[in-house]
Motif scaffolding. Structure first.
Motif, PDB file in Angstrom:
ATOM      1  N   THR A   1       0.751  -1.637   0.454  1.00 17.86           N
ATOM      2  CA  THR A   1      -0.206   0.110   0.113  1.00 17.86           C
ATOM      3  C   THR A   1       1.150   1.344  -0.139  1.00 17.86           C
ATOM      4  OG1 THR A   1       0.391  -0.072   2.545  1.00 17.86           O
ATOM      5  CG2 THR A   1      -2.001  -1.181   1.063  1.00 17.86           C
ATOM      6  N   SER A   2       1.727   1.094  -0.289  1.00 17.19           N
ATOM      7  CA  SER A   2       2.974   2.119  -0.135  1.00 17.19           C
ATOM      8  C   SER A   2       3.216   3.493  -1.523  1.00 17.19           C
ATOM      9  CB  SER A   2       4.735   1.928   0.123  1.00 17.19           C
ATOM     10  OG  SER A   2       5.023   0.676  -0.968  1.00 17.19           O
ATOM     11  N   GLY A   3       2.988   2.883  -2.775  1.00 16.53           N
ATOM     12  CA  GLY A   3       2.522   3.443  -3.872  1.00 16.53           C
ATOM     13  C   GLY A   3       1.229   4.040  -3.955  1.00 16.53           C
ATOM     14  N   SER A   4       0.798   4.632  -5.722  1.00 18.30           N
ATOM     15  CA  SER A   4      -0.319   4.891  -5.533  1.00 18.30           C
ATOM     16  C   SER A   4      -1.441   4.875  -5.394  1.00 18.30           C
ATOM     17  CB  SER A   4       0.105   5.397  -6.589  1.00 18.30           C
ATOM     18  OG  SER A   4       0.390   4.731  -7.544  1.00 18.30           O
ATOM     19  N   PHE A   5      -1.216   2.827  -5.608  1.00 22.52           N
ATOM     20  CA  PHE A   5      -2.203   2.458  -5.128  1.00 22.52           C
ATOM     21  C   PHE A   5      -1.659   0.859  -4.921  1.00 22.52           C
ATOM     22  CE2 PHE A   5      -0.722   2.385  -9.912  1.00 22.52           C
ATOM     23  CZ  PHE A   5      -0.572   0.801  -9.942  1.00 22.52           C
ATOM     24  N   SER A   6      -2.844   0.117  -4.170  1.00 21.02           N
ATOM     25  CA  SER A   6      -2.810  -0.812  -3.174  1.00 21.02           C
ATOM     26  C   SER A   6      -2.528  -2.358  -4.727  1.00 21.02           C
ATOM     27  CB  SER A   6      -3.601  -1.302  -2.776  1.00 21.02           C
ATOM     28  OG  SER A   6      -4.013  -0.548  -1.262  1.00 21.02           O
TER      29      SER A   6
ATOM     30  N   ILE B   1      -5.670  -7.139 -13.341  1.00 15.94           N
ATOM     31  CA  ILE B   1      -4.350  -6.392 -12.359  1.00 15.94           C
ATOM     32  C   ILE B   1      -3.722  -6.470 -11.818  1.00 15.94           C
ATOM     33  CG2 ILE B   1      -3.393  -4.038 -12.985  1.00 15.94           C
ATOM     34  CD1 ILE B   1      -4.505  -3.877 -15.608  1.00 15.94           C
ATOM     35  N   ARG B   2      -4.949  -6.017 -10.484  1.00 17.80           N
ATOM     36  CA  ARG B   2      -4.305  -5.868  -8.830  1.00 17.80           C
ATOM     37  C   ARG B   2      -3.613  -6.579  -8.192  1.00 17.80           C
ATOM     38  NH1 ARG B   2      -9.950  -3.560  -6.298  1.00 17.80           N
ATOM     39  NH2 ARG B   2      -8.006  -2.206  -4.814  1.00 17.80           N
ATOM     40  N   PHE B   3      -3.639  -7.569  -8.956  1.00 14.39           N
ATOM     41  CA  PHE B   3      -3.251  -8.724  -7.878  1.00 14.39           C
ATOM     42  C   PHE B   3      -1.527  -9.225  -8.563  1.00 14.39           C
ATOM     43  CE2 PHE B   3      -7.200 -10.705  -8.315  1.00 14.39           C
ATOM     44  CZ  PHE B   3      -7.144 -11.390  -6.513  1.00 14.39           C
ATOM     45  N   GLY B   4      -0.743  -7.069  -9.215  1.00 14.76           N
ATOM     46  CA  GLY B   4       0.615  -7.475  -9.417  1.00 14.76           C
ATOM     47  C   GLY B   4       1.062  -8.145 -10.822  1.00 14.76           C
ATOM     48  N   LEU B   5       1.395  -7.432 -11.370  1.00 13.72           N
ATOM     49  CA  LEU B   5       2.003  -8.400 -12.960  1.00 13.72           C
ATOM     50  C   LEU B   5       3.053  -9.654 -13.041  1.00 13.72           C
ATOM     51  CD1 LEU B   5       2.424  -4.934 -15.379  1.00 13.72           C
ATOM     52  CD2 LEU B   5       0.239  -6.813 -14.660  1.00 13.72           C
TER      53      LEU B   5
ATOM     54  N   PRO C   1       0.049   2.035 -18.523  1.00 13.60           N
ATOM     55  CA  PRO C   1       0.067   3.006 -18.823  1.00 13.60           C
ATOM     56  C   PRO C   1      -0.254   3.441 -17.551  1.00 13.60           C
ATOM     57  CG  PRO C   1      -1.182   1.451 -20.091  1.00 13.60           C
ATOM     58  CD  PRO C   1      -0.841   0.503 -18.748  1.00 13.60           C
ATOM     59  N   ASP C   2       0.188   5.184 -18.115  1.00  9.38           N
ATOM     60  CA  ASP C   2      -0.721   6.365 -17.256  1.00  9.38           C
ATOM     61  C   ASP C   2      -2.370   6.126 -16.987  1.00  9.38           C
ATOM     62  OD1 ASP C   2       1.704   7.486 -16.884  1.00  9.38           O
ATOM     63  OD2 ASP C   2       1.473   8.925 -18.639  1.00  9.38           O
ATOM     64  N   TRP C   3      -3.202   5.710 -18.260  1.00 15.80           N
ATOM     65  CA  TRP C   3      -4.434   5.256 -17.763  1.00 15.80           C
ATOM     66  C   TRP C   3      -4.944   4.592 -16.726  1.00 15.80           C
ATOM     67  CZ3 TRP C   3      -7.544   2.036 -19.462  1.00 15.80           C
ATOM     68  CH2 TRP C   3      -7.010   1.125 -20.753  1.00 15.80           C
ATOM     69  N   VAL C   4      -4.409   3.807 -17.427  1.00 11.51           N
ATOM     70  CA  VAL C   4      -4.775   2.623 -16.498  1.00 11.51           C
ATOM     71  C   VAL C   4      -4.373   2.809 -14.859  1.00 11.51           C
ATOM     72  CG1 VAL C   4      -4.622  -0.176 -16.047  1.00 11.51           C
ATOM     73  CG2 VAL C   4      -4.458   0.440 -17.943  1.00 11.51           C
ATOM     74  N   GLU C   5      -3.269   3.007 -14.377  1.00  6.74           N
ATOM     75  CA  GLU C   5      -2.392   3.821 -13.392  1.00  6.74           C
ATOM     76  C   GLU C   5      -3.681   5.089 -12.495  1.00  6.74           C
ATOM     77  OE1 GLU C   5       1.356   4.894 -11.977  1.00  6.74           O
ATOM     78  OE2 GLU C   5       2.083   3.505 -13.152  1.00  6.74           O
ATOM     79  N   PHE C   6      -4.455   5.693 -13.613  1.00 10.76           N
ATOM     80  CA  PHE C   6      -5.415   6.527 -13.051  1.00 10.76           C
ATOM     81  C   PHE C   6      -6.126   5.776 -12.576  1.00 10.76           C
ATOM     82  CE2 PHE C   6      -8.884   8.494 -14.190  1.00 10.76           C
ATOM     83  CZ  PHE C   6      -9.026  10.130 -14.053  1.00 10.76           C
ATOM     84  N   TYR C   7      -6.677   4.541 -13.443  1.00  3.81           N
ATOM     85  CA  TYR C   7      -8.279   4.163 -13.032  1.00  3.81           C
ATOM     86  C   TYR C   7      -7.823   3.215 -11.462  1.00  3.81           C
ATOM     87  CZ  TYR C   7     -10.563   6.059 -16.610  1.00  3.81           C
ATOM     88  OH  TYR C   7     -11.169   6.905 -17.276  1.00  3.81           O
TER      89      TYR C   7
ATOM     90  N   VAL D   1      -5.955   4.162  -9.151  1.00  8.88           N
ATOM     91  CA  VAL D   1      -5.925   4.978  -8.252  1.00  8.88           C
ATOM     92  C   VAL D   1      -7.542   5.104  -7.782  1.00  8.88           C
ATOM     93  CG1 VAL D   1      -5.537   7.127  -7.100  1.00  8.88           C
ATOM     94  CG2 VAL D   1      -4.123   5.662  -8.559  1.00  8.88           C
ATOM     95  N   GLN D   2      -8.641   5.297  -8.862  1.00  6.15           N
ATOM     96  CA  GLN D   2     -10.138   5.522  -8.726  1.00  6.15           C
ATOM     97  C   GLN D   2     -10.329   4.526  -7.611  1.00  6.15           C
ATOM     98  OE1 GLN D   2     -11.528   8.077  -9.469  1.00  6.15           O
ATOM     99  NE2 GLN D   2     -10.202   8.980 -11.081  1.00  6.15           N
ATOM    100  N   VAL D   3     -10.103   2.640  -7.980  1.00  6.17           N
ATOM    101  CA  VAL D   3     -10.720   2.002  -7.089  1.00  6.17           C
ATOM    102  C   VAL D   3     -10.014   1.040  -6.105  1.00  6.17           C
ATOM    103  CG1 VAL D   3     -11.716   1.078 -10.029  1.00  6.17           C
ATOM    104  CG2 VAL D   3      -9.626  -0.112  -8.648  1.00  6.17           C
ATOM    105  N   ASP D   4      -8.685   2.032  -5.402  1.00  9.97           N
ATOM    106  CA  ASP D   4      -8.436   1.864  -4.686  1.00  9.97           C
ATOM    107  C   ASP D   4      -8.713   1.418  -3.315  1.00  9.97           C
ATOM    108  OD1 ASP D   4      -5.433   1.317  -3.922  1.00  9.97           O
ATOM    109  OD2 ASP D   4      -5.489   3.365  -2.502  1.00  9.97           O
TER     110      ASP D   4
END
Length: 548
Positions: free
Chosen positions: A24-29, A410-414, A524-530, A532-535
């Motif tokens: 949880t230390s980054g911009s999203f979990s 994607i939230r399970f890590g790449l 990509p930036d737009w995926v990171e953006f979302y 964050v929205q669903v964090d």
């Protein structure tokens, strides 16, 4: 008792060990899996080259080394050896045998076939016998039994070296027959759907006809293998079934020889799907989808996608056509540089560590095409009523709900095969205009659309402060939502399916690496953006089974 064993602390060794946490230390979990590539299947620090060099020097040991149920260790002379569970953990193996065998004997009075399977499975697991026979027995159980059990070293996601070793798991399921009409109709259309896929006819999956010569594979399916699509409730999950994420379905067995001989069974865990839809997927969709399409988020759409995803694991190539140089000693009068020998190997073996990501992506993409082929009337179930089992409205629900679920994965890590496959789809869909970023409340497409928004995000990165967003602060980008163009969605996924199917059919590992590197390795930036929205949405369910 059968279930308790697989969930005990020391049994974690059986599926390669886990070292999973949520960062949880980054911009999203995001889930972080620190399990090394060799997991617990090979000696610490083992590399692909070391194993390959050993097998080249000892080809007679390859079969046992690469078997799904063996563990590779080193002997006193520092040579690789393949061991069974009884060799590696004898006491644990004895307990495993006792409990699974006992479960089989206890249930034999009520269900002799299931009881016999469990007794034979216990013996095979304990003695280190090949699992093909009991895999075949499990397929033959079919849909006749209310209770069902899957147990053993099965899914190979954790083996990042070769994708060959199975993690141990146990799933106990109870049949839920309410979806029977739809599932049977979809199974009847499998062959017709496969004929519409963008691939060579020789890659259509089927059993060998009695009219064929040994080693020959013809274009038509003369003897399609049996396929089962079963809706069940999961009443217990242990081992790989529940870590790092509780699965929503599985398509088994994984052995291509068994699949080709006996067919496959697809289990959909209805109770898990329902809860994940309510707690995770719908909340994600409400935060990322354009308001004009949020009504398409539905449990039916999720169930349809999971059904078709699992069926699609059985579509397309099972074997890859591999071209290998013919050695000069075989044809000394000709130049071996000009000659190749065409051979067939299982796709899993041809793609090795790339297989899981490509296969999961393929199942998603082909599953989406399956649903739309039915909705658009391209394929029909001639044995059913004229009304399609999936109509256009339901197909749109399937696609919209799947889009939300891609962000869940994607939230399970790449490092996760499912996450890589999901990111490939998201990047591909955006690149091909199937999804676009739009201001909520505006349904008209902006010619500069995605590029303008993404450039704006990058240019104003100080305003796009992800940490502030996580703490509840708003930004000027909060009203951006994803909008689906369903015609482009179908067309772009058809193109992606062609690439994936050809990678598998040709065993092109280099093309698989290039696809994963370009589309499935970086957010990509737009995926990171979302993300964050669903964090604030749960990453996964914490399921407790009442075994009283």
């Amino acid at each position: 008792m059968l279930c308790d064993l697989i969930n005990e602390r020391d049994a974690v060794l059986l599926f390669g060990g886990r070292n999973i946490s949520i960062d949880t230390s980054g911009s999203f979990s995001v889930v972080v899996d620190k399990t090394p590539p060799e997991a617990g299947f090979y000696p610490p620090g083992t590399t692909v080259n070391e194993i390959n060099e050993f097998i080249s020097a000892h080809p007679e040991k390859k079969k046992l080394m690469m078997r799904v149920d063996t563990i590779v260790r080193k002997d006193t002379e520092n040579n690789f050896i393949a061991q069974t569970i009884r060799d590696t953990w004898p006491e644990l193996a004895k307990r495993l045998y006792f409990h699974v065998d006992l479960a089989g004997r206890l249930i034999s009075n009520e269900d002799p076939e299931l009881g016999n399977y469990l007794i034979k499975r216990a013996s095979a697991l304990f003695k280190g016998k090949p699992l093909k026979q009991t895999d075949e027995m499990w397929v033959e159980l079919g849909e006749k039994h209310d209770l069902d059990v899957v147990i053993g070293p099965i899914e190979t996601y954790e083996d990042k070296l070769f994708g060959a070793k199975g993690s141990w798991m146990c799933a106990v399921m109870l049949r839920a027959p309410k979806e029977e009409t739809k599932t049977k109709s979809l199974v009847r259309m499998v062959q017709a759907v496969e004929a519409t896929l963008p691939m060579k006819k020789k890659w259509m999956w089927r059993t060998k006809s009695s009219e064929e010569k040994e080693g020959e594979r013809t274009a038509e399916r003369k003897n399609p293998v049996e396929m089962h699509l079963e809706v069940v409730d999961m009443i217990y999950a242990g081992g790989r079934v529940r870590t790092p994420s509780v699965g929503m379905a599985h398509n088994l067995p994984n052995d291509p020889v068994v699949k080709e001989k006996k067919g496959s069974r697809n289990h959909l865990f209805a109770n898990i799907i329902k809860e994940k839809m309510k707690v995770i997927i719908r909340p994600i969709g409400m935060k990322i989808l354009h308001s004009s399409q949020q009504h398409l988020l539905s449990e039916t759409g999720m169930m349809d996608h999971v059904m078709l995803h699992e069926l699609s694991h059985s579509l397309g190539p099972v074997y890859s056509d591999i071209s290998k140089p013919i050695p000069s000693f075989a044809l000394p009068s000709l130049s071996s540089k000009q000659l190749t020998l065409q051979s067939q190997v299982p796709v899993r073996e041809a793609l090795t560590d790339c297989f899981s990501s490509i296969e999961e992506c393929k199942a998603d993409v082909v599953g989406q095409l399956f649903g739309w082929r039915v909705a658009d009337g391209i394929v029909q179930d001639l044995d059913a009523e004229k009304v399609p089992v999936i109509d256009r409205d339901e197909a749109m629900e399937m696609s919209a709900t799947h889009l939300a679920s891609l962000f869940r994965s994607i939230r399970f890590g790449l490092k996760s095969a499912h996450a890589k496959g999901s990111l490939i789809q998201l990047n591909w869909l955006m690149e091909n205009g199937a999804i676009s970023l739009r201001v909520d409340g505006n349904e008209e497409e902006d010619e500069n659309g995605n590029d303008a928004f993404i450039k704006s995000i990058r240019k104003n990165s100080n305003r796009f402060n992800r940490r502030k967003m996580r703490n509840g602060s708003s930004t000027s980008f909060d009203n951006l939502r994803l909008f689906i163009d369903f015609n482009r969605w179908k067309a772009s996924l058809n193109d992606l399916a062609s690439i994936l199917l050809h990678i598998e059919g040709e065993g092109d590992k280099e093309a698989a690496k290039q696809l994963i590197d370009k589309y499935g390795s970086r957010l990509p930036d737009w995926v990171e953006f979302y993300l964050v929205q669903v964090d604030d949405v749960a990453i996964d369910l914490n399921i407790h089974f009442n075994l009283d």
